[in-house]
Design a protein around this motif. Structure first.
Motif, PDB file in Angstrom:
ATOM      1  N   GLY A 100       0.782  -1.224   0.000  1.00  0.00           N
ATOM      2  CA  GLY A 100       0.000   0.000   0.000  1.00  0.00           C
ATOM      3  C   GLY A 100       0.813   1.274   0.000  1.00  0.00           C
ATOM      4  N   TYR A 101       2.066   1.195  -0.438  1.00  0.00           N
ATOM      5  CA  TYR A 101       2.962   2.362  -0.477  1.00  0.00           C
ATOM      6  C   TYR A 101       3.103   3.020   0.896  1.00  0.00           C
ATOM      7  CZ  TYR A 101       2.392   1.995  -5.573  1.00  0.00           C
ATOM      8  OH  TYR A 101       2.364   1.554  -6.867  1.00  0.00           O
ATOM      9  N   GLU A 102       3.041   2.214   1.952  1.00  0.00           N
ATOM     10  CA  GLU A 102       3.074   2.756   3.313  1.00  0.00           C
ATOM     11  C   GLU A 102       4.486   3.181   3.717  1.00  0.00           C
ATOM     12  OE1 GLU A 102       0.838   3.428   5.552  1.00  0.00           O
ATOM     13  OE2 GLU A 102      -0.931   2.756   4.439  1.00  0.00           O
ATOM     14  N   GLU A 103       4.620   4.415   4.178  1.00  0.00           N
ATOM     15  CA  GLU A 103       5.925   4.916   4.609  1.00  0.00           C
ATOM     16  C   GLU A 103       6.445   4.143   5.815  1.00  0.00           C
ATOM     17  OE1 GLU A 103       8.095   9.102   5.998  1.00  0.00           O
ATOM     18  OE2 GLU A 103       5.894   8.990   5.831  1.00  0.00           O
ATOM     19  N   LYS A 104       5.566   3.745   6.728  1.00  0.00           N
ATOM     20  CA  LYS A 104       6.011   3.056   7.938  1.00  0.00           C
ATOM     21  C   LYS A 104       6.644   1.711   7.614  1.00  0.00           C
ATOM     22  CE  LYS A 104       1.486   0.946   8.941  1.00  0.00           C
ATOM     23  NZ  LYS A 104       0.384   0.823   9.930  1.00  0.00           N
ATOM     24  N   GLU A 105       6.144   1.032   6.560  1.00  0.00           N
ATOM     25  CA  GLU A 105       6.749  -0.242   6.157  1.00  0.00           C
ATOM     26  C   GLU A 105       8.157  -0.006   5.615  1.00  0.00           C
ATOM     27  OE1 GLU A 105       5.561  -3.278   6.592  1.00  0.00           O
ATOM     28  OE2 GLU A 105       3.855  -2.367   7.651  1.00  0.00           O
ATOM     29  N   PHE A 106       8.314   1.041   4.843  1.00  0.00           N
ATOM     30  CA  PHE A 106       9.626   1.399   4.304  1.00  0.00           C
ATOM     31  C   PHE A 106      10.603   1.733   5.427  1.00  0.00           C
ATOM     32  CE2 PHE A 106      12.347   4.968   2.766  1.00  0.00           C
ATOM     33  CZ  PHE A 106      13.148   4.240   1.886  1.00  0.00           C
ATOM     34  N   GLN A 107      10.175   2.573   6.354  1.00  0.00           N
ATOM     35  CA  GLN A 107      11.056   2.995   7.444  1.00  0.00           C
ATOM     36  C   GLN A 107      11.442   1.817   8.339  1.00  0.00           C
ATOM     37  OE1 GLN A 107      12.575   5.728   7.666  1.00  0.00           O
ATOM     38  NE2 GLN A 107      11.475   6.938   6.143  1.00  0.00           N
ATOM     39  N   ARG A 108      10.505   0.889   8.549  1.00  0.00           N
ATOM     40  CA  ARG A 108      10.800  -0.284   9.382  1.00  0.00           C
ATOM     41  C   ARG A 108      11.937  -1.101   8.774  1.00  0.00           C
ATOM     42  NH1 ARG A 108       9.504  -5.404   8.766  1.00  0.00           N
ATOM     43  NH2 ARG A 108       8.052  -4.945   7.057  1.00  0.00           N
ATOM     44  N   ILE A 109      11.892  -1.289   7.455  1.00  0.00           N
ATOM     45  CA  ILE A 109      12.918  -2.078   6.770  1.00  0.00           C
ATOM     46  C   ILE A 109      14.254  -1.335   6.773  1.00  0.00           C
ATOM     47  CG2 ILE A 109      13.590  -2.998   4.513  1.00  0.00           C
ATOM     48  CD1 ILE A 109      10.579  -3.549   4.059  1.00  0.00           C
ATOM     49  N   VAL A 110      14.214  -0.024   6.559  1.00  0.00           N
ATOM     50  CA  VAL A 110      15.449   0.767   6.556  1.00  0.00           C
ATOM     51  C   VAL A 110      16.140   0.692   7.912  1.00  0.00           C
ATOM     52  CG1 VAL A 110      16.372   3.111   6.404  1.00  0.00           C
ATOM     53  CG2 VAL A 110      14.697   2.326   4.732  1.00  0.00           C
ATOM     54  N   GLU A 111      15.361   0.798   8.978  1.00  0.00           N
ATOM     55  CA  GLU A 111      15.942   0.743  10.327  1.00  0.00           C
ATOM     56  C   GLU A 111      16.539  -0.628  10.620  1.00  0.00           C
ATOM     57  OE1 GLU A 111      12.899   1.943  13.021  1.00  0.00           O
ATOM     58  OE2 GLU A 111      12.722   3.963  12.154  1.00  0.00           O
ATOM     59  N   GLU A 112      15.852  -1.680  10.187  1.00  0.00           N
ATOM     60  CA  GLU A 112      16.369  -3.028  10.418  1.00  0.00           C
ATOM     61  C   GLU A 112      17.664  -3.252   9.631  1.00  0.00           C
ATOM     62  OE1 GLU A 112      14.931  -7.721  10.203  1.00  0.00           O
ATOM     63  OE2 GLU A 112      13.600  -6.110   9.502  1.00  0.00           O
ATOM     64  N   PHE A 113      17.673  -2.805   8.371  1.00  0.00           N
ATOM     65  CA  PHE A 113      18.869  -2.978   7.548  1.00  0.00           C
ATOM     66  C   PHE A 113      20.034  -2.164   8.095  1.00  0.00           C
ATOM     67  CE2 PHE A 113      21.636  -1.934   3.958  1.00  0.00           C
ATOM     68  CZ  PHE A 113      21.853  -3.192   3.404  1.00  0.00           C
ATOM     69  N   ALA A 114      19.752  -0.981   8.637  1.00  0.00           N
ATOM     70  CA  ALA A 114      20.808  -0.130   9.184  1.00  0.00           C
ATOM     71  C   ALA A 114      21.558  -0.836  10.308  1.00  0.00           C
ATOM     72  CB  ALA A 114      20.216   1.188   9.685  1.00  0.00           C
ATOM     73  N   GLY A 115      20.820  -1.563  11.151  1.00  0.00           N
ATOM     74  CA  GLY A 115      21.472  -2.306  12.225  1.00  0.00           C
ATOM     75  C   GLY A 115      22.379  -3.397  11.700  1.00  0.00           C
ATOM     76  N   ASP A 116      21.897  -4.132  10.700  1.00  0.00           N
ATOM     77  CA  ASP A 116      22.700  -5.202  10.111  1.00  0.00           C
ATOM     78  C   ASP A 116      23.900  -4.634   9.355  1.00  0.00           C
ATOM     79  OD1 ASP A 116      21.077  -7.360  10.985  1.00  0.00           O
ATOM     80  OD2 ASP A 116      19.635  -6.904   9.410  1.00  0.00           O
ATOM     81  N   ALA A 117      23.701  -3.495   8.685  1.00  0.00           N
ATOM     82  CA  ALA A 117      24.790  -2.867   7.930  1.00  0.00           C
ATOM     83  C   ALA A 117      25.918  -2.442   8.861  1.00  0.00           C
ATOM     84  CB  ALA A 117      24.263  -1.668   7.145  1.00  0.00           C
TER      85      ALA A 117
END
Length: 394
Positions: A144-161
């Motif tokens: 649904g083009y939801e910003e919160k879904e995008f931000q959730r993934i970015v934050e998770e990837f940032a930790g792994d990165a």
């Protein structure tokens, strides 16, 4: 205006949409020939993944197996793109595709988020010191083009990165199938204020060959013209000038550059990555595999090679194996002394190795130079490539 070239690679887990994204880039940037477009339009709607999945097995199974290279251009820049497989058993293909890339696009399915293979690809991008990484959160239309879904993934990837040692990345929400934020800005995600993917690719800085980098010139050929010797090869970093005092490795002999030829034309200075011919003031014993350097910042001359590696072959690598090591234009015999405590390395394994070479190599740390800090391990029996290595001097 000078048009430069960006080498990039895609990575991501299975079915994250890498081939479709590449197809969308080619299609929407008008880089697809008419006959190609007709061949992938089976039902009237183009199957964009087929633009890169060229092997018969790939088409039959609906997966990417081999590294597919595609070339396209816009008025601003040329691109060499490597579409790499997502399956864990083809990790070595991702290493091959990303080893020369200046930018890696890591795709994530917005529905699944960060998965184990995403973390693995981030670790490989960090290991290979890829200068730029894009996190493309794909299939945004399915959440649904939801910003919160995008931000959730970015934050998770940032930790792994951060855990993998990846210094930075650029997140972009996209839908490869629909075309959102691939070539054109999306009208469905007005909350996103950053560039579309192609816009970012067109403007990201390229070219790591800084003129003030240490000069490294591996000799590929020695050409005799009467009594004059021309040393030919590619200048892989830095610059060389007529009059420079240089050192030849591994002999340690010194001399002075009396002439430089670039494409057969005399020049006063040459810059990486030009292919050149060099003449020296003295008759030195210089041959293929030697390295000519200028300045006080010289490579480490050593017979003990410590490196992070990815094993590429089906045949395991074991302690005690006798191998060949190819570094730039030099190939030497070596023995595997240690595998970081492991008994062996199998296909696609990441690990560490200590090699003892029969002759010294002039090495730079891979973190400093991706060209003179990289090597491959070769099977002396059949010449097959076994392992890709990244030198760790510190």
């Amino acid at each position: 205006m000078t048009v430069d070239t960006l080498r990039l690679a895609t990575a991501g887990s299975v079915d994250d949409g890498k081939s479709t994204l590449v197809g969308r880039l080619l299609h929407d940037s008008k880089s697809v020939l008419v006959d190609q477009l007709e061949s992938i339009s089976r039902t009237g709607t183009p199957d964009l993944a087929l633009l890169t999945d060229g092997l018969r097995a790939e088409r039959e199974q609906g997966i990417t197996i081999d590294v597919a290279h595609r070339y396209f251009a816009t008025p601003r820049r040329r691109f060499i793109l490597a579409d790499t497989p997502g399956h864990v058993q083809y990790t070595r293909n991702m290493v091959t595709g990303a080893s020369t890339a200046e930018l890696t696009i890591i795709l994530v399915d917005a529905r699944n988020g960060v998965v184990e293979q995403t973390r693995r690809h981030a670790a490989i991008a960090a290991l290979l010191r890829v200068p730029h990484v894009v996190l493309a959160v794909n299939k945004m239309d399915l959440v649904g083009y939801e910003e919160k879904e995008f931000q959730r993934i970015v934050e998770e990837f940032a930790g792994d990165a951060a855990e993998s040692g990846l210094p930075s990345f650029t997140p972009i929400p996209v839908s490869a199938l629909v075309g959102d934020n691939v070539v054109d800005r999306s009208t469905s995600m007005d909350w996103y204020e950053g560039p579309a993917l192609l816009e970012f690719l067109e403007n990201v800085p390229v070219g790591g060959g800084a003129p003030d980098a240490p000069a490294r010139f591996p000799v590929q050929y020695v050409i005799r013209d009467g009594e004059v010797r021309h040393y030919a090869g590619q200048l892989v970093s830095g610059a060389l000038r007529v009059g420079d005092r240089v050192t030849v490795h591994p002999s340690g002999e010194t001399s002075e550059i009396t002439g430089i030829d670039v494409l057969g034309t005399p020049a006063e200075v040459a810059y990486a990555p030009q292919s050149i011919g060099v003449r020296l003031a003295d008759q030195r014993d210089v041959s293929r595999g030697d390295m000519i350097t200028a300045g006080v910042d010289v490579p480490a001359l050593t017979r003990e090679v410590r490196a992070a590696v990815c094993h590429l072959a089906d045949r395991p690598l074991r302690v005690g194996d006798r191998v060949l090591v190819r570094h730039t234009t030099r190939t030497v015999k070596a023995i595997v002394q240690d595998l970081g405590g492991a008994a062996e390395l199998g296909a696609n394994d990441l690990g560490r190795v200590v090699l003892r070479t029969a002759e010294p190599l002039a090495l730079d740390d891979y973190a400093v130079s991706r060209r003179t800090g990289a090597f491959i391990v070769i099977d002396p029996a059949d010449g097959a490539t076994l392992t890709a290595g990244m030198v760790e001097l510190s």
